[in-house]
Design an enzyme around this catalytic site. Structure first.
Site, PDB file in Angstrom:
ATOM      1  N   ASN A  50      28.248  31.857  10.569  1.00 51.15           N
ATOM      2  CA  ASN A  50      29.069  31.181   9.255  1.00 51.15           C
ATOM      3  C   ASN A  50      27.838  30.747   8.153  1.00 51.15           C
ATOM      4  O   ASN A  50      27.021  29.998   8.447  1.00 51.15           O
ATOM      5  CB  ASN A  50      30.001  30.142   9.653  1.00 51.15           C
ATOM      6  CG  ASN A  50      30.735  30.649  10.983  1.00 51.15           C
ATOM      7  OD1 ASN A  50      31.618  31.522  10.419  1.00 51.15           O
ATOM      8  ND2 ASN A  50      30.753  29.830  11.677  1.00 51.15           N
ATOM      9  N   GLU A  63      21.006  33.775  14.677  1.00 54.32           N
ATOM     10  CA  GLU A  63      21.995  33.356  13.493  1.00 54.32           C
ATOM     11  C   GLU A  63      21.408  32.857  12.120  1.00 54.32           C
ATOM     12  O   GLU A  63      21.801  33.198  11.157  1.00 54.32           O
ATOM     13  CB  GLU A  63      22.689  32.259  13.938  1.00 54.32           C
ATOM     14  CG  GLU A  63      23.393  32.553  15.345  1.00 54.32           C
ATOM     15  CD  GLU A  63      24.144  33.707  15.655  1.00 54.32           C
ATOM     16  OE1 GLU A  63      24.739  34.088  14.623  1.00 54.32           O
ATOM     17  OE2 GLU A  63      24.422  34.232  16.486  1.00 54.32           O
TER      18      GLU A  63
HETATM   19  N1  BES Z   1      28.234  37.875  14.631  1.00 53.93           N
HETATM   20  C1  BES Z   1      28.010  37.373  16.214  1.00 53.93           C
HETATM   21  C2  BES Z   1      29.292  36.753  16.527  1.00 53.93           C
HETATM   22  C3  BES Z   1      30.278  37.510  17.038  1.00 53.93           C
HETATM   23  C4  BES Z   1      30.153  38.401  18.220  1.00 53.93           C
HETATM   24  C5  BES Z   1      31.495  37.567  16.092  1.00 53.93           C
HETATM   25  C6  BES Z   1      31.117  39.325  18.500  1.00 53.93           C
HETATM   26  C7  BES Z   1      32.513  38.368  16.486  1.00 53.93           C
HETATM   27  C8  BES Z   1      32.569  39.142  18.013  1.00 53.93           C
HETATM   28  C9  BES Z   1      26.775  36.660  16.393  1.00 53.93           C
HETATM   29  O1  BES Z   1      25.649  36.510  15.264  1.00 53.93           O
HETATM   30  C10 BES Z   1      26.025  36.867  17.567  1.00 53.93           C
HETATM   31  O2  BES Z   1      25.493  38.080  17.572  1.00 53.93           O
HETATM   32  N2  BES Z   1      25.902  36.257  18.633  1.00 53.93           N
HETATM   33  C11 BES Z   1      25.414  36.520  19.866  1.00 53.93           C
HETATM   34  C12 BES Z   1      24.050  35.832  20.035  1.00 53.93           C
HETATM   35  C13 BES Z   1      22.806  36.729  19.741  1.00 53.93           C
HETATM   36  C14 BES Z   1      21.804  36.051  20.113  1.00 53.93           C
HETATM   37  C15 BES Z   1      22.937  38.131  20.510  1.00 53.93           C
HETATM   38  C16 BES Z   1      26.620  36.265  21.012  1.00 53.93           C
HETATM   39  O3  BES Z   1      27.540  35.545  20.429  1.00 53.93           O
HETATM   40  O4  BES Z   1      25.959  36.382  21.852  1.00 53.93           O
HETATM   41 ZN    ZN Z   2      24.661  38.192  15.505  1.00 52.33          ZN
END
Ligand code: BES
Ligand code: ZN
Length: 861
Positions: free
Chosen positions: A272, A305
């Site tokens: 966000n 992020e």
């Molecule tokens: N945008 C994602 C979060 C997300 C994941 C929202 C699935 C909706 C559905 C966030 O940027 C992300 O990718 N988070 C990863 C961490 C990253 C270091 C790979 C996660 O949640 O594991």
């Molecule tokens: Zn991501």
């Protein structure tokens, strides 16, 4: 409807949103929230009197435009659209209009939309709730009526109302705050133009730590009593924002950056804009009690992020099929910045085992999908947050950055960001920017990689000095049909010789070249390309003896390729076993990690084979690690380098998992001393291995001790470690006990996959977990709605541990009578995985048994 994809479920375009003025007030007694939203619209078709917006489980109380109430409205729960009918001619001659809505929603416990996250107050022991949001991909519509599509960007004014002792946070900084009676009203400044999935607001008891090194305030918020563990992330945030600003030449445009630790959270973190939310363990860090893996994970998540603040937030994919532009980039960028800050970690060396392998193993399944995949409905979107968007996406970026050179690549990327800021972009826009920056036809090369599913295996045939390279689609099930093998990928062969790297490109089925010196060569230098290379048996033997001519990435790649080719039957499994046997003196922990992971994956396929064979595989592993383990030992000193620490941990853990007596007894001793109050008895870095060893030894007494640690941990990291270990106990009674904790509130919903992962590691656990999943299916679906990607993960964990065709029939049979909405892809992938394991064992069962006997690993006689 969208002209490019007529099946896409999108809102009508007679009006489009320009600005939202949103007020929300959560109620912690009845878990509802009241809201008002005024949406300024641009009128594109004044002849239409109906306006459609997205809503999900929201009750509308009233709708008006300029004082005129809507005549009626209706909600289609399936498409999540509410359509308002206004008196005829209301929009006639109008270029703009403001739609005013009042509504009530549910502060739900599904970790989606505006939801409640439960926790125990550290200081008082009370049960409390935070009200927080998770909108991506399509849950903003649960929080407020909106045009919930990524390319309908607008500005937002947000106001929060609650009891006055609670903290209010949103994307922007505070414009005004006032207290009336016992209530607090906070209005935030107007956001830049942004997508609805990036809106965030939080009402909770929070405290923060801060870093002041950056232009704007950088904070980490947590529940009171935990905030001190946020300093690592706060410091890293300040550094990372400065680094990305410099790299892209674009300022971070918001007036503040907050990171918040959330108690119940479905993903790892969410980007966000200006208000990044995290699962507690992925943000807060107790450095003295954390494994290196944990430190690296927090660093990766924070940087990922923050990269999104540019990739995704400033420039957004036009539609969800461009998701990889968000996730692939954020992934690549987090490695790029980590490499800058922690050169000692040499993260790019680790990329091949960490990221490239997840991309290849998913994309080797028939049920994989192209990076750019058409998505139509909301419940399909969650399924593409997978290794294809993240790992294949970032691996392709790594491939291009090697091809163009990192500087040219980053320059092109910065031009792309500048051109599309505050707007939306498509994959082709990126290729154009990179083509401009490099004067190379990036679009032509890359289109194939992003639009086609899968990747090739390059077979190398040698006749004297004539070398023939041939490409075919690779499937781990090795059953490619001719119609699935039509794509010819542009493959960068990058043949490494003792002199240089030959930049050969294979863009037809097959080429033959003359190579003067064939004493040493290796295809896919530094494993920069997305493919697998299959050599002759003689070449595998030669390469096994040429380790000193190969980079860490090369050696990691060879081990991984050899194992993959064994699974699919391109090469006998003995070639893989021979290769790793040759590398007992390997000096890099990265290569070791790949050797051990690959062996582990073999052991996972052999999990239901006779005890004698499993014992022999353990003996193989013990002999492999023995010398290194003895050389290094397992005590740590301050002067140990990062690589040295990783190596010691790797050897100790591998030996433990192969039941090396010295490591098991050392683990039990450390554990007992720890339980008796010696806080330093287990080095933090060894804790995961020690807990696992204790759990595998088994016994009710040890279970009780680990359970107590879960209940009273020194850190969240330790808590989750204990939780995972509870799944590793093989005793049927203890397995049932762990399963009982999944739904009785002992395990948080966000964590139920963690003990499941522990169970997947042993045969009894695989069975018990599948039985439990069937018996509790209805409850699971209720708790993890198909819209969340967690249900798909749970299905994968609960099924893919099996290794037989009978199991496939049983799983298919179970799901044939149930809806697979929201996880059909995960299920298909799990079944493909089982198929490939079953084929592997059937093909090489005898061969492996014979090898283990012939080489004296099988002591059963
Ligand atoms: N945008 C994602 C979060 C997300 C994941 C929202 C699935 C909706 C559905 C966030 O940027 C992300 O990718 N988070 C990863 C961490 C990253 C270091 C790979 C996660 O949640 O594991
Ligand atoms: Zn991501």
């Amino acid at each position: 409807m969208d002209s490019e994809n007529p099946d896409r479920e999108v809102l009508p375009t007679n009006v489009t949103p320009v600005h939202y003025d949103l007020t929300v007030e959560p109620n912690f007694d009845n878990f509802k929230f009241d809201g008002k939203v005024n949406i300024d619209l641009q009128v594109n078709d004044a002849a239409t009197d109906s306006i459609a917006v997205n809503t999900n489980e929201i009750e509308i109380h009233g709708a008006e435009i300029a004082g005129t109430a809507a005549e009626k409205w209706a909600t289609d729960a399936e498409t999540q659209v509410t359509t308002f009918e206004f008196p005829k001619g209301l929009l006639k001659d109008k270029k703009t209009a403001t739609l005013e809505l009042s509504f009530t929603g549910t502060l739900n416990d599904n970790m989606a939309g505006f939801y409640r996250a439960k926790y125990t107050d550290r200081l008082t022991g009370e049960t409390k709730y935070m009200a927080t949001t998770q909108m991506e991909p399509t849950d903003a519509r649960r929080a407020f009526p909106c045009f919930d599509e990524p390319n309908l960007k607008a500005t937002f004014d947000i106001t929060l109302i609650s009891a006055s002792h609670l903290t209010h946070l949103s994307n922007m900084d505070v414009k005004s705050e006032c207290i009336k009676g016992d209530k607090k009203y906070t209005s935030f400044n107007t956001t830049p133009k942004m997508s609805t999935y990036l809106v965030a607001f939080i009402v909770a008891e929070l405290k923060y730590v801060e870093n002041k090194d950056f232009r704007i305030p950088v904070r980490v918020y947590a529940s009171p009593g935990e905030e001190h563990n946020g300093q690592f992330a706060a410091d890293l945030t300040a550094k990372t924002l400065a680094f990305f600003e410099r790299a892209f030449g674009i300022e971070y445009p918001l007036p503040k950056m907050d990171n918040v630790a959330i108690h119940e959270f479905s993903a790892g973190a969410m980007e966000n804009w200006g208000l990044v939310t995290y699962r507690v363990v992925d943000l807060l860090l107790d450095r003295d009690n954390s494994s290196l893996g944990r430190v690296q994970r927090v660093a990766e998540v924070v940087q990922h992020e923050l990269a999104h603040q540019w990739f995704g937030n400033l420039v957004t994919m036009d539609w969800w099929e461009g998701l990889w532009l968000n996730e692939g980039f954020a992934t690549w960028m987090s490695w790029y910045s980590c490499n800058e800050f922690e050169p000692e970690w040499k993260v790019w060396e680790q990329y091949v085992s960490d990221n490239l392998q997840s991309a290849l193993s998913l994309d080797a399944l028939r049920s994989s999908h192209p990076i750019e995949v058409p998505v139509k409905r909301a419940d399909e979107i969650n399924q593409i947050f997978d290794a294809i968007s993240y790992s294949k996406g970032s691996s392709l970026l790594r491939m291009i950055s090697v091809w163009l050179g990192e500087d040219v690549f980053v320059k092109g990327v910065s031009q792309y960001l500048n051109k599309f800021k505050y707007g939306n972009a498509k994959t082709g826009d990126l290729w154009d920017a990179l083509s401009d920056a490099s004067n190379k036809d990036v679009r032509k090369v890359m289109n194939i990689w992003t639009k086609q599913v899968g990747f090739p295996v390059v077979t190398v045939k040698e006749v004297g000095h004539q070398i023939t390279f041939t490409q075919n689609r690779y499937l781990t099930t090795n059953d490619v049909k001719p119609e699935e093998d039509q794509t010819l990928y542009p493959v960068f062969l990058a043949v490494k010789t003792s002199k240089d790297i030959n930049p050969l490109v294979l863009d037809e089925r097959s080429i033959t070249v003359n190579m003067e010196d064939t004493e040493f060569f290796k295809v896919n230098a530094d494993q920069a390309g997305l493919y697998i290379t299959s050599y002759s048996d003689e070449r595998w033997k030669k390469l096994a003896e040429q380790a000193e001519l190969l980079s860490v990435e090369d050696r990691t790649g060879l081990v991984a390729d050899a194992k993959a080719l064994s699974t699919s039957g391109y090469t006998p499994t003995t070639n893989f076993l021979e290769l790793v046997s040759h590398w007992k003196t390997e000096s890099s922990f990265v290569v070791w990690e790949q050797m051990v992971n690959s062996l582990f994956s073999l052991r996972a396929s052999w999990i239901f084979e006779p005890a004698s064979v499993n014992g022999a595989l353990n003996e193989f592993t013990r002999q492999l690690v023995d010398a290194k383990l003895n050389e290094l030992g397992w005590s740590f000193t301050k002067s140990d380098s990062y690589a040295n620490q990783r190596m010691k941990v790797e050897m100790f853990a591998s030996a433990g998992s192969a039941k090396m007596p010295s490591v098991l007894s050392a683990s039990l001793k450390m554990f007992e001393a720890y339980i008796s109050g010696d806080k330093h008895a287990i080095p933090a870095l060894l804790k995961p291995a020690v807990f696992t060893a204790v759990a595998r030894k088994g016994g009710e007494d040890s279970y009780e001790k680990i359970f107590n640690i879960y209940k009273n941990p020194v850190s969240t990291d330790e808590k989750l470690l204990a939780l995972k270990s509870l799944g590793a106990f093989e005793d049927p009674k203890l397995l049932q006990r762990t399963l009982g904790y999944l739904f009785d509130g002992t395990v948080l919903l966000q964590d139920i996959h963690i003990p499941m992962m522990g169970m997947r590691g042993h045969a009894a656990g695989v069975h018990a977990l599948w039985v439990w999943t069937q018996e509790n299916w209805d409850e699971l679906v209720k708790k993890l709605p198909p819209g969340l990607s967690m249900l798909g993960s749970v299905v994968k964990i609960a099924t893919s541990g099996f290794t037989s065709f009978e199991a496939i029939d049983e799983i298919k049979d179970f799901f044939s009578k149930r809806s697979t909405k929201g996880f059909d892809q995960s299920l298909a992938q799990a079944l493909d995985t089982i198929t490939s394991k079953a084929q592997w064992i059937n093909r090489d069962r005898e061969l492996v048994s014979k090898y283990l006997k012939d080489h004296g690993f099988d002591k059963s006689g």
